[in-house]
Design an enzyme around this catalytic site. Sequence first.
Site, PDB file in Angstrom:
ATOM      1  N   SER A  35       0.850  -1.190   0.000  1.00 47.45           N
ATOM      2  CA  SER A  35       0.000   0.000   0.000  1.00 47.45           C
ATOM      3  C   SER A  35       0.884   1.238   0.000  1.00 47.45           C
ATOM      4  CB  SER A  35      -0.930   0.027   1.219  1.00 47.45           C
ATOM      5  OG  SER A  35      -0.190   0.190   2.406  1.00 47.45           O
ATOM      6  N   LYS A 153     -10.846  -0.564 -15.913  1.00 45.55           N
ATOM      7  CA  LYS A 153     -11.453  -1.862 -15.665  1.00 45.55           C
ATOM      8  C   LYS A 153     -11.699  -2.609 -16.983  1.00 45.55           C
ATOM      9  CE  LYS A 153     -11.738  -1.073 -11.234  1.00 45.55           C
ATOM     10  NZ  LYS A 153     -10.689  -1.599 -10.344  1.00 45.55           N
TER      11      LYS A 153
END
Length: 226
Positions: A35, A153
Amino acid sequence: MATSKILLILGAGANVAQSTAALFASKGYKIALMSRHGPSADSPYFHVQGNLARPESVKEVFAAVEEKYGNSPNVVIHNAYHVYNTGTDPLSLSQEQFEHDLAVNTTSAYLAAQEAVKGFQYLPADFPKSFIYTANGLNMMPMPHLVSLGLGKTAMGHVLETAIMAYEGKGWTFYYGDERLENGQFAAGAISGPAHAARYWELSQDHTQHPWMDTFVAGVGYKKFH
């Protein structure tokens, strides 16, 4: 050193990633999370800090995991996203905004899949090997204000579909994980970490490729909407 089963999640937030890590860890997997921020003080997992807006960091993450555990991950989940909201005009993004979102949503995911399969070929034959892209319904239900997210996406859906064709017979699986409500609409604010964890475990442990666009409902599992 014995070869370990390893889960790597890129984009390790508090919901989907933490639930998924906990489930895989309970099944004996070693866990690596990436992260932008450091791990919480009480995190039991190996953590790599990185920024997927800088896609070249993907190789650094995989190298860190291999250095830590001695081999490549056999399950890789790209769970990161970023979107600049364009309001009513999908053509209002600056070049800098467009390229930033493309880097996080698409380029880094492509490179993560690339690094994943490089490692798959050296892992034991009996290990499940799976790449999962956390997605949503924007590839089928466009929304003008989320144009850069939908573009990312949709592009990765194409990548996954072609990867399945290219690596057929190897036992490697590729999925576009898309949680929906029971009526087929976006899960959005109702996204369930435990439902993702359960579904990702089920998909990743099966050596057989199922439909790449995996639309699923919490408490139900796979449900075809399109």
